[in-house]
Motif scaffolding. Structure first.
Motif, mmCIF file in Angstrom:
data_model
loop_
_atom_site.group_PDB
_atom_site.id
_atom_site.type_symbol
_atom_site.label_atom_id
_atom_site.label_comp_id
_atom_site.label_asym_id
_atom_site.label_seq_id
_atom_site.Cartn_x
_atom_site.Cartn_y
_atom_site.Cartn_z
ATOM 1 N N GLU A 148 0.721 -1.202 -0.011
ATOM 2 C CA GLU A 148 0.695 0.169 0.136
ATOM 3 C C GLU A 148 1.035 1.301 -0.090
ATOM 4 O OE1 GLU A 148 -4.276 1.136 2.395
ATOM 5 O OE2 GLU A 148 -2.398 0.527 3.075
ATOM 6 N N LEU B 112 2.419 1.549 -3.760
ATOM 7 C CA LEU B 112 1.001 1.920 -4.623
ATOM 8 C C LEU B 112 0.999 3.333 -4.240
ATOM 9 C CD1 LEU B 112 -1.393 -0.827 -4.149
ATOM 10 C CD2 LEU B 112 0.216 -0.117 -6.543
ATOM 11 N N ASN B 113 1.011 4.400 -2.997
ATOM 12 C CA ASN B 113 1.276 5.906 -2.747
ATOM 13 C C ASN B 113 1.417 6.221 -3.256
ATOM 14 O OD1 ASN B 113 -1.459 5.616 -1.932
ATOM 15 N ND2 ASN B 113 -1.109 4.688 0.796
ATOM 16 N N LYS C 298 -4.289 2.396 -9.769
ATOM 17 C CA LYS C 298 -3.692 2.662 -8.465
ATOM 18 C C LYS C 298 -4.959 2.654 -7.854
ATOM 19 C CE LYS C 298 -1.489 5.647 -6.442
ATOM 20 N NZ LYS C 298 -0.454 7.399 -5.776
ATOM 21 N N THR C 299 -5.929 3.485 -7.624
ATOM 22 C CA THR C 299 -6.960 2.687 -6.942
ATOM 23 C C THR C 299 -7.773 2.212 -6.429
ATOM 24 O OG1 THR C 299 -7.784 4.798 -7.348
ATOM 25 C CG2 THR C 299 -9.303 4.197 -6.671
ATOM 26 N N LEU D 169 -5.343 -0.273 -4.060
ATOM 27 C CA LEU D 169 -5.241 -0.020 -3.448
ATOM 28 C C LEU D 169 -7.471 -0.152 -2.331
ATOM 29 C CD1 LEU D 169 -4.315 3.438 -3.282
ATOM 30 C CD2 LEU D 169 -2.906 1.539 -2.365
ATOM 31 N N SER E 42 -7.205 -2.737 0.783
ATOM 32 C CA SER E 42 -7.715 -2.407 1.930
ATOM 33 C C SER E 42 -8.704 -3.670 2.614
ATOM 34 C CB SER E 42 -8.049 -1.786 1.272
ATOM 35 O OG SER E 42 -9.032 -1.044 2.916
#
Length: 239
Positions: A148, A151-152, A179-180, A183, A187
């Motif tokens: 995570e 990726l951010n 990417k979203t 993510l 999560s």
């Protein structure tokens, strides 16, 4: 007494004698079976304790359960051996009967003392299981958080280059959308890791408690039965 009454009495006595002789044969068979069961129980005990692994809660708990599960065999064997008390006994049996009578008291104390050990090992195993599951879930969460974080920090160009390096394409999506999406999946994976860890701990804990209750109550019952046999075989210790 008339002759007919005398003949009837004689017939009854003869029938009782025949019955007594037949019972002697039955007692010999039952006692032989009892000695055989005790010998088989001894083989089981030797197999359980070789090799020993004391101070290992898992081994101790498993062995404790095996002892309780197999205790009916020596109990039945003892009852069969003591059947008939002193009737139709051979000389070599007297010291054995005395020894077995005292051993029943020893076994009663042993099974009673195993109860706190069983409870203690239950708690230790439950704590060990919880620690193992917690460690594993933390490792998995750490890996997910690392993905995570990467990726951010990744730029759209870096994501595009990474996808191409894997021989794949964005399939019409721009890097930000991908990417979203990833993510969101990470999560969800983190939530699943926590849920699965809780479910696993609950399942293992319940199974452990069920076995512990069963075996500890079994040990208590076995202790009481051995005490009953010891109290009922005083004749074997006084002869």
């Amino acid at each position: 007494m008339t002759k007919s009454n005398s003949d009837r009495f004689t017939s009854i006595v003869q029938e009782l004698q025949a019955f007594a002789f037949s019972q002697q044969g039955s007692m010999s068979i039952l006692r032989s079976l009892g000695y055989g069961l005790l010998l088989l129980a001894l083989f089981d005990i030797v197999e359980m304790f070789v090799p020993p692994n004391f101070m290992n809660p898992a081994w101790e708990f498993k062995t404790f359960g095996a002892l309780v599960e197999r205790v009916p065999v020596p109990l039945i064997g003892l009852v069969l051996v003591f059947f008939g008390e002193m009737n139709s006994r051979t000389k070599w049996e007297f010291p054995i009967l005395k020894l077995l009578s005292w051993l029943t008291l020893l076994f009663a104390l042993l099974f009673f003392l195993l109860i706190p050990l069983g409870i203690g090992n239950t708690l230790r195993l439950n704590n060990q299981s919880a620690a193992q599951i917690s460690t594993l879930s933390k490792q998995q969460l750490s890996q997910a958080e690392q993905v995570e974080k990467q990726l951010n920090q990744a730029t759209p160009q870096q994501i595009d280059n990474f996808i191409k390096s894997q021989g794949r394409s964005l399939e019409g999506k721009n890097p930000d959308e991908l990417k979203t999406q990833v993510l969101s999946q990470v999560s969800q994976a983190k939530k699943q890791i926590k849920t699965q860890a809780e479910a696993t701990q609950s399942s293992r804990g319940l199974s452990l408690i069920k076995s512990s209750v069963k075996w500890n109550l079994g040990a208590l019952v076995a202790s009481g039965l051995f005490i009953s046999i010891w109290r009922g075989t005083r004749w074997a210790r006084t002869n």
